[in-house]
Design a protein around this motif. Structure first.
Motif: not given
Length: 635
Positions: A342-343, A350-351, A374-377, A558-563
């Motif tokens: 999550v960026n 906002t995330y 896309v992966r951001h610090d 819309s899904i709740r999984s964070t996997d």
């Protein structure tokens, strides 16, 4: 009752006609339509004083067809209504109703010689149909390739033609995608992968949030329904890399530990690419698709409405605090298990998950060829954060996409502006690029906005091109090992580029305060000022991307999984559904352009508008999954 000699000879003559015709076309209705029947030997029992009947020979041919196929009178009537060229083929002036077909059988064919003749001819046709491998299937059109003359003579509107073909084209498209998505579960598993993808499709086509409600709704129509936990487990298995080490906890009912995000991304994109490859195999050979293609790079977001920070009441004394804001002295404590992919968005509250795509644009069907996370610090990660450079994202996207098509030009969003991205596109892939410069960018140490003076002051000059600008990489260029990379020349030289100073078609491209001019960078050779205008016009065709994301986001449940296996796969699958729509629409355009002379585009015309709307796709796919076999979708 045996046939007399004249009728027996007539049956043999009909068979000889059919034997000559089957190799020519191989379609049952075509052959029946072409044969000549001995109507002078058969009695027509119609009372001509009541009404004008359908042609006697046409009704004889219809009776032969119905006996060979075993179709009901109502089904035959519906088919003639749905496929008007059959009326032309059998020599009928319309589609007889079920009542008319019943009347014909009982009264017009009441003569026993006529009935025995029809039975004998039908038996001959059934034998020939089997010999020529032209068996009839009730869920397929009577002829997938009618002649343009037949269709034109039927007077069938294009939209009716599209409606009738949509179901069959969509079914074929589904069969191209689902087989390559492999969860790796045992062959004897209770619910096969195809059932899993039916549920995934239901999640995307349902406008209800969350998987549980979707499963409850979908399973009302199913026996032996798939549980949502089984679905989640199957997707998790698909997201595992091939070389993943299993342990005893990784079985249904246990929580599967998520591998590194890069491994998940590689596993999902490998299967996404296999599905796209099969989709492109259907599109690329058609006359409506031309290579090399123009492609566009852009990014989109999947909002994640959970804060990364602990509430004050949840903070423990030993928690490490992270400074937030500039010179404010404020600190916050990040959550321990917050999803790493999550960026942070432009707004501090906002995330989002972020994805980059490469899409075909221009005249061709806008198919998504590649997708990358896309992966951001992010601030809340502290020193443990990781950023993947845009150059690496672009390299991965182009590596995927160039397996499917030959790319001529890449047009990227200004977020991709940078020497490293240009180097990757030019040196690693040998493709031309066109990228707008950022507002604060510099060229040769001078701000790009300050270099617009001579263009803006000269009323006769619409654009200017600065050619042969050498681009150099520095030792800290992301993703590129400047010292050891063989594609990097002396002193960090990468390649020559041109800077185009052109009127801004969109104020979002503008770099000056008046929002009048944009600056693009390209590696294309010898661009003239007039060609610069043309290239910027070409860039405006990237609007396909904006439309694409507007279409894809409603397909993203819309899904709740964070996997991350579930999150990334769900987005990739939504892209495949978007491609399905574009692919089906493209296939329908190909069919229609071959049948209707008035449909098509000239050499200088843009892409044709969709024949099949996304709403039509939703309705048809749901019908294919939920309704019993053989039931047509409710167009």
């Amino acid at each position: 009752m045996p046939l007399d000699d004249s009728l027996r000879d007539a049956v043999n003559d009909v068979r000889m006609q059919a034997e000559e015709l089957f190799p020519e076309h191989g379609n049952l209705t075509y052959v029946i339509g072409k044969i000549v029947l001995p109507t002078h030997l058969l009695a027509d029992g119609h009372d001509h004083q009541t009404n004008t009947p359908f042609d006697f020979e046409g009704m004889l041919k219809l009776a032969i067809y119905r006996r060979v196929t075993g179709m009901s009178q109502e089904a035959i009537s519906d088919q003639l209504e749905s496929w008007p060229y059959l009326q032309q083929r059998f020599g009928l002036d319309g589609a007889p109703s079920q009542e008319t077909i019943s009347y014909t059988k009982r009264h017009r064919f009441e003569d026993l010689d006529t009935r025995h003749f029809l039975r004998a001819v039908a038996d001959e046709f059934a034998e020939l149909t089997e010999e020529h491998d032209s068996t009839y299937s009730p869920d397929q059109p009577p002829d997938s390739d009618p002649s343009p003359e037949e269709v034109a003579a039927s007077g069938e509107p294009i939209h009716h033609y599209v409606d009738r073909h949509a179901k069959h084209v969509i079914t074929g498209a589904q069969n191209e995608v689902w087989p390559v998505l492999d969860t790796g579960r045992a062959d004897n598993t209770k619910h096969a992968d195809r059932r899993v993808w039916e549920h995934q499709t239901a999640m995307s086509l349902s406008k209800r949030a969350g998987t549980h409600s979707v499963f409850r709704t979908f399973n009302k129509f199913r026996r032996d329904a798939l549980h949502h936990d089984t679905h989640l487990y199957a997707v998790q298995m698909l997201g595992l890399p091939d070389d993943h080490d299993y342990d005893l906890s990784e079985y249904p009912g246990a929580r599967l530990p998520t591998p590194d995000w890069r491994d998940v991304a590689s596993s999902v994109t490998n299967q996404f690419n296999a599905a796209v490859d099969r989709q492109m195999a259907n599109i690329a050979p058609t006359a409506l698709f031309t290579e090399p293609v123009v492609a566009a790079l852009d990014t989109t977001h999947d909002p994640f409405n959970v804060s990364p920070w602990k509430d004050e009441e949840d903070i423990e004394p030993e928690d490490d605090r992270i400074a937030v804001g500039r010179d404010t002295g404020r600190t916050k404590v990040p959550k321990d298990d917050y999803p790493e992919m999550v960026n942070g968005g432009e707004d501090s509250h906002t995330y989002q998950y972020e994805y980059a795509t490469l899409t075909v644009v221009g005249r061709n069907a806008p198919i998504v060829l590649a997708v990358e996370p896309v992966r951001h610090d992010s601030t809340w990660e502290g020193e443990e954060g990781e950023t993947v450079s845009w150059a690496e994202v672009v390299d991965r996207l182009l590596t995927q996409a160039r397996k499917h098509v030959d790319i001529q030009l890449v047009m990227a969003d200004r977020a991709f502006d940078g020497h490293a991205v240009g180097h990757v596109i030019d040196q690693y892939h040998g493709v031309n690029y066109l990228i707008p410069k950022k507002k604060n960018a510099t060229v040769g140490g001078e701000n790009v906005a300050d270099k617009l003076g001579d263009v803006k002051e000269d009323m006769t000059l619409r654009s200017r091109v600065e050619r042969d600008a050498s681009l150099y990489l520095t030792s800290d260029t992301p993703y590129v090992d400047v010292a050891d990379d063989p594609t990097v020349g002396e002193d960090g030289y990468s390649h020559d580029a041109s800077f185009l100073y052109v009127p801004a078609e969109d104020e979002d491209w503008a770099v000056d305060e008046d929002n009048e001019y944009a600056v693009f960078v390209t590696n294309a050779d010898d661009v003239s000022p007039m060609e610069a205008i043309g290239l910027s016009d070409e860039y405006s065709k990237r609007w396909d991307i904006e439309i694409e994301y507007k279409m894809v986001k409603p397909l993203l449940p819309s899904i709740r999984s964070t996997d991350y296996r579930m999150r990334f796969f769900t987005f990739a699958y939504s892209l495949l559904l978007y491609n399905l729509w574009r692919m089906v629409d493209h296939s329908l355009k190909t069919l229609v352009s071959e049948v209707y002379d008035e449909y098509g585009r000239g050499p200088h015309e843009e892409r044709l508008d969709p024949l099949l709307t996304l709403a039509d796709l939703h309705m048809t796919v749901v019908a294919l999954m939920l309704l019993p076999d053989g039931v047509d979708p409710p167009f």
